[in-house]
Design an enzyme around this catalytic site. Sequence first.
Site, PDB file in Angstrom:
ATOM      1  N   ASP A  85      72.916  81.536  34.748  1.00  0.00           N
ATOM      2  CA  ASP A  85      73.789  80.597  34.040  1.00  0.00           C
ATOM      3  C   ASP A  85      74.856  81.291  33.207  1.00  0.00           C
ATOM      4  O   ASP A  85      75.625  80.621  32.506  1.00  0.00           O
ATOM      5  CB  ASP A  85      72.952  79.691  33.141  1.00  0.00           C
ATOM      6  CG  ASP A  85      72.113  80.486  32.135  1.00  0.00           C
ATOM      7  OD1 ASP A  85      71.296  81.310  32.570  1.00  0.00           O
ATOM      8  OD2 ASP A  85      72.285  80.289  30.924  1.00  0.00           O
TER       9      ASP A  85
ATOM     10  N   TYR B 170      65.693  81.131  20.581  1.00  0.00           N
ATOM     11  CA  TYR B 170      65.992  82.399  19.907  1.00  0.00           C
ATOM     12  C   TYR B 170      66.316  82.139  18.444  1.00  0.00           C
ATOM     13  O   TYR B 170      66.860  81.083  18.097  1.00  0.00           O
ATOM     14  CB  TYR B 170      67.170  83.105  20.575  1.00  0.00           C
ATOM     15  CG  TYR B 170      67.006  83.285  22.058  1.00  0.00           C
ATOM     16  CD1 TYR B 170      66.177  84.279  22.565  1.00  0.00           C
ATOM     17  CD2 TYR B 170      67.661  82.464  22.960  1.00  0.00           C
ATOM     18  CE1 TYR B 170      66.008  84.451  23.931  1.00  0.00           C
ATOM     19  CE2 TYR B 170      67.503  82.615  24.323  1.00  0.00           C
ATOM     20  CZ  TYR B 170      66.674  83.603  24.808  1.00  0.00           C
ATOM     21  OH  TYR B 170      66.505  83.761  26.162  1.00  0.00           O
TER      22      TYR B 170
ATOM     23  N   ARG C  92      68.715  82.741  15.829  1.00  0.00           N
ATOM     24  CA  ARG C  92      70.113  83.162  15.698  1.00  0.00           C
ATOM     25  C   ARG C  92      70.804  82.270  14.671  1.00  0.00           C
ATOM     26  O   ARG C  92      70.997  81.081  14.913  1.00  0.00           O
ATOM     27  CB  ARG C  92      70.837  83.063  17.042  1.00  0.00           C
ATOM     28  CG  ARG C  92      70.319  84.008  18.097  1.00  0.00           C
ATOM     29  CD  ARG C  92      70.987  83.787  19.438  1.00  0.00           C
ATOM     30  NE  ARG C  92      70.473  84.710  20.451  1.00  0.00           N
ATOM     31  CZ  ARG C  92      70.731  84.613  21.758  1.00  0.00           C
ATOM     32  NH1 ARG C  92      71.505  83.616  22.193  1.00  0.00           N
ATOM     33  NH2 ARG C  92      70.228  85.491  22.606  1.00  0.00           N
TER      34      ARG C  92
ATOM     35  N   LYS D 226      60.686  80.429  26.736  1.00  0.00           N
ATOM     36  CA  LYS D 226      61.262  81.760  26.944  1.00  0.00           C
ATOM     37  C   LYS D 226      61.754  82.271  25.601  1.00  0.00           C
ATOM     38  O   LYS D 226      62.547  81.600  24.934  1.00  0.00           O
ATOM     39  CB  LYS D 226      62.409  81.680  27.940  1.00  0.00           C
ATOM     40  CG  LYS D 226      63.244  82.944  28.055  1.00  0.00           C
ATOM     41  CD  LYS D 226      64.407  82.732  29.018  1.00  0.00           C
ATOM     42  CE  LYS D 226      65.335  83.919  29.053  1.00  0.00           C
ATOM     43  NZ  LYS D 226      66.451  83.737  30.010  1.00  0.00           N
TER      44      LYS D 226
ATOM     45  N   GLY E  96      65.253  89.064  28.957  1.00  0.00           N
ATOM     46  CA  GLY E  96      65.619  90.449  29.192  1.00  0.00           C
ATOM     47  C   GLY E  96      66.520  91.034  28.134  1.00  0.00           C
ATOM     48  O   GLY E  96      66.587  92.253  27.968  1.00  0.00           O
TER      49      GLY E  96
ATOM     50  N   GLY F  76      67.883  88.012  33.221  1.00  0.00           N
ATOM     51  CA  GLY F  76      69.141  87.812  33.920  1.00  0.00           C
ATOM     52  C   GLY F  76      69.886  89.086  34.220  1.00  0.00           C
ATOM     53  O   GLY F  76      69.739  89.692  35.275  1.00  0.00           O
ATOM     54  N   ARG F  77      70.727  89.537  33.264  1.00  0.00           N
ATOM     55  CA  ARG F  77      71.620  90.668  33.515  1.00  0.00           C
ATOM     56  C   ARG F  77      70.895  91.945  33.921  1.00  0.00           C
ATOM     57  O   ARG F  77      71.399  92.720  34.737  1.00  0.00           O
ATOM     58  CB  ARG F  77      72.477  90.935  32.272  1.00  0.00           C
ATOM     59  CG  ARG F  77      73.632  89.981  32.107  1.00  0.00           C
ATOM     60  CD  ARG F  77      74.245  90.063  30.738  1.00  0.00           C
ATOM     61  NE  ARG F  77      73.347  89.553  29.711  1.00  0.00           N
ATOM     62  CZ  ARG F  77      73.692  89.362  28.440  1.00  0.00           C
ATOM     63  NH1 ARG F  77      74.915  89.682  28.056  1.00  0.00           N
ATOM     64  NH2 ARG F  77      72.843  88.872  27.572  1.00  0.00           N
TER      65      ARG F  77
END
Length: 273
Positions: A26, A147, A149, A178, A203, A231-232
């Site tokens: 995404d 997350y 943040r 996640k 990740g 992902g990355r």
Amino acid sequence: MELGKRRRLDRILNPQDHRTVIVPLDHGMTVGPIQGIRDIDGTVAELSLGGADAVIMHKGLARSVESCGGVSRTALIVHLSASTSLAPGGNTKGIVGTVEEALRLDADAVSIHVNIGDDNERQMLEDAGRIADDCDRWGMPLLMMLYARGPHIKDSFAPEMVAHCARVGAELGADLVKVSYTGRADTFAHVVRSCGVPVLIAGGERMDSTADILQMVHDALSAGAAGLSIGRNVFQHPQRRDLVAALRAMVHNNLGVDEALNLLASHPVSMAA
């Protein structure tokens, strides 16, 4: 759990070991067509050949998951929230899709992203609660990415922060959560124990060392993680197909780090587009 939701969830979490290998794709919404996802059809096909259990995509590109249909059954998770890195408040995620749209795309699950501690946390929590209710109504599994943040978050990887994020997802009705990896198996085990639903690791930023990626996954699994959603560090890897195969062997067959590295070393390098 309702039968339809259970059947869909079984396409993502292996029914034998209750673990999964998910690759989110995404990122094009957030940061544009970066290396690794420019040719989305080719990327999905390679990840499927590697054995990814599921991919995460926004609704507009979700049809690309069909490109791997003849290779294996890779589940589709449609992402329902978004923001871009160009906005001044990029940590505030807005809802850009519905559970009904995901059903029309034959999705196996939906996902949403909530940033705990953001100035607009309240709106994201309200959105998450509404999506969770829709998922229950339609028998659709829900993955929540959470997350820490915000302006008052000093360390988003601190175990107490990650545990709080995971618990928020469970409290809101997520079937999977996640979260960031805390950096240590013992502290992540606390996150898993205090959550109540299966926990996947993210990740994070691009890592230079393949061994570090594999070690992180190994340690998270040993702490009780139900798998990964990376992902990355997967789709930008020069051996992304082989890396997925190695990760799958770790998650579903308990392959060790050294064995996974040997598996990668036995295959030629092919750069991701």
